[in-house]
Design a protein around this motif. Structure first.
Motif, mmCIF file in Angstrom:
data_model
loop_
_atom_site.group_PDB
_atom_site.id
_atom_site.type_symbol
_atom_site.label_atom_id
_atom_site.label_comp_id
_atom_site.label_asym_id
_atom_site.label_seq_id
_atom_site.Cartn_x
_atom_site.Cartn_y
_atom_site.Cartn_z
ATOM 1 N N LEU A 20 24.834 -26.071 49.770
ATOM 2 C CA LEU A 20 25.129 -24.640 49.548
ATOM 3 C C LEU A 20 23.941 -23.530 49.830
ATOM 4 C CD1 LEU A 20 27.740 -24.697 46.401
ATOM 5 C CD2 LEU A 20 28.400 -24.463 48.986
ATOM 6 N N TYR A 21 23.047 -23.927 49.155
ATOM 7 C CA TYR A 21 21.722 -23.132 49.406
ATOM 8 C C TYR A 21 21.480 -22.965 51.072
ATOM 9 C CZ TYR A 21 16.972 -21.624 49.592
ATOM 10 O OH TYR A 21 15.829 -20.909 49.837
ATOM 11 N N LEU A 22 21.402 -23.837 51.538
ATOM 12 C CA LEU A 22 20.946 -24.246 52.991
ATOM 13 C C LEU A 22 22.068 -23.442 53.892
ATOM 14 C CD1 LEU A 22 19.380 -27.853 53.235
ATOM 15 C CD2 LEU A 22 18.077 -25.908 53.201
ATOM 16 N N TYR A 23 23.185 -23.431 53.499
ATOM 17 C CA TYR A 23 24.429 -22.810 54.332
ATOM 18 C C TYR A 23 24.178 -21.639 53.884
ATOM 19 C CZ TYR A 23 28.985 -21.166 55.356
ATOM 20 O OH TYR A 23 30.019 -20.422 55.736
ATOM 21 N N PHE A 24 23.994 -20.834 52.945
ATOM 22 C CA PHE A 24 23.817 -19.541 52.712
ATOM 23 C C PHE A 24 22.506 -18.853 53.370
ATOM 24 C CE2 PHE A 24 21.891 -15.807 50.549
ATOM 25 C CZ PHE A 24 23.178 -14.944 50.604
ATOM 26 N N VAL A 25 21.430 -19.649 53.426
ATOM 27 C CA VAL A 25 20.286 -19.123 53.960
ATOM 28 C C VAL A 25 20.559 -19.307 55.537
ATOM 29 C CG1 VAL A 25 17.932 -19.834 54.381
ATOM 30 C CG2 VAL A 25 18.767 -19.782 52.040
ATOM 31 N N ASN A 26 20.825 -20.270 56.059
ATOM 32 C CA ASN A 26 21.020 -20.270 57.495
ATOM 33 C C ASN A 26 22.176 -19.908 58.054
ATOM 34 O OD1 ASN A 26 18.477 -21.872 57.764
ATOM 35 N ND2 ASN A 26 19.400 -23.519 56.761
ATOM 36 N N ILE A 27 23.458 -19.594 57.519
ATOM 37 C CA ILE A 27 24.667 -19.438 58.340
ATOM 38 C C ILE A 27 25.246 -18.131 57.605
ATOM 39 C CG2 ILE A 27 26.941 -20.349 58.834
ATOM 40 C CD1 ILE A 27 25.675 -22.976 58.883
ATOM 41 N N ALA A 28 25.594 -18.265 56.422
ATOM 42 C CA ALA A 28 26.240 -17.048 55.709
ATOM 43 C C ALA A 28 25.451 -16.030 55.605
ATOM 44 C CB ALA A 28 26.783 -17.784 54.365
ATOM 45 N N GLY A 29 24.215 -15.908 55.072
ATOM 46 C CA GLY A 29 23.235 -14.840 54.971
ATOM 47 C C GLY A 29 23.092 -14.033 56.321
ATOM 48 N N PRO A 30 22.658 -14.473 57.258
ATOM 49 C CA PRO A 30 22.551 -13.838 58.479
ATOM 50 C C PRO A 30 23.595 -13.245 59.069
ATOM 51 C CG PRO A 30 21.230 -16.146 58.649
ATOM 52 C CD PRO A 30 21.787 -15.929 57.264
ATOM 53 N N ARG A 31 24.992 -14.040 59.008
ATOM 54 C CA ARG A 31 26.167 -13.388 59.259
ATOM 55 C C ARG A 31 26.314 -12.092 58.625
ATOM 56 N NH1 ARG A 31 30.152 -18.552 59.709
ATOM 57 N NH2 ARG A 31 29.302 -19.355 61.467
ATOM 58 N N PHE A 32 26.293 -12.155 57.309
ATOM 59 C CA PHE A 32 26.500 -10.919 56.271
ATOM 60 C C PHE A 32 25.641 -9.718 56.564
ATOM 61 C CE2 PHE A 32 25.705 -8.762 52.285
ATOM 62 C CZ PHE A 32 26.878 -8.480 52.022
ATOM 63 N N MET A 33 24.445 -10.278 56.932
ATOM 64 C CA MET A 33 23.527 -9.050 57.401
ATOM 65 C C MET A 33 23.439 -8.393 58.776
ATOM 66 S SD MET A 33 22.243 -8.120 54.205
ATOM 67 C CE MET A 33 20.880 -7.149 54.843
ATOM 68 N N LYS A 34 24.239 -9.248 59.582
ATOM 69 C CA LYS A 34 24.035 -9.123 61.007
ATOM 70 C C LYS A 34 23.983 -7.593 61.441
ATOM 71 C CE LYS A 34 27.125 -10.034 64.651
ATOM 72 N NZ LYS A 34 28.054 -10.985 65.549
ATOM 73 N N ASP A 35 25.165 -6.802 60.909
ATOM 74 C CA ASP A 35 25.294 -5.340 61.350
ATOM 75 C C ASP A 35 24.762 -4.471 60.198
ATOM 76 O OD1 ASP A 35 26.248 -6.196 63.827
ATOM 77 O OD2 ASP A 35 28.391 -6.451 62.894
ATOM 78 N N ARG A 36 23.978 -5.123 59.450
ATOM 79 C CA ARG A 36 23.374 -4.106 58.237
ATOM 80 C C ARG A 36 21.773 -3.739 58.060
ATOM 81 N NH1 ARG A 36 27.410 -4.813 53.672
ATOM 82 N NH2 ARG A 36 28.910 -6.240 54.490
ATOM 83 N N LYS A 37 21.627 -2.589 57.892
ATOM 84 C CA LYS A 37 20.194 -2.440 57.628
ATOM 85 C C LYS A 37 19.579 -3.390 56.552
ATOM 86 C CE LYS A 37 20.413 2.494 58.843
ATOM 87 N NZ LYS A 37 20.122 3.677 58.441
#
Length: 64
Positions: A20-37
């Motif tokens: 779950l940590y690796l999923y968040f760091v590599n996939i979910a986190g970048p998707r979440f922050m893609k269009d954010r400052k």
């Protein structure tokens, strides 16, 4: 003696946390922050570092 500790009886809970940590760091986190400052953490880090210095001074005084 350690069989009653959480996450010790089986490797599955620990492996799940790692996956779950690796999923968040590599996939979910970048998707979440893609269009954010980026978050501005300067003030938070200053307070955190100040607290760390205070704790270090306290531990130094207690040990010596």
């Amino acid at each position: 003696r350690t069989n009653d500790w959480p996450l010790i009886r089986s490797p599955i809970p620990g492996a799940t946390i790692i996956v779950l940590y690796l999923y968040f760091v590599n996939i979910a986190g970048p998707r979440f922050m893609k269009d954010r400052k980026p978050f501005l953490m300067k003030n938070t880090l200053i307070v955190y570092n100040f607290i760390q210095v205070l704790i270090s001074v306290y531990l130094f005084v207690e040990v010596s």
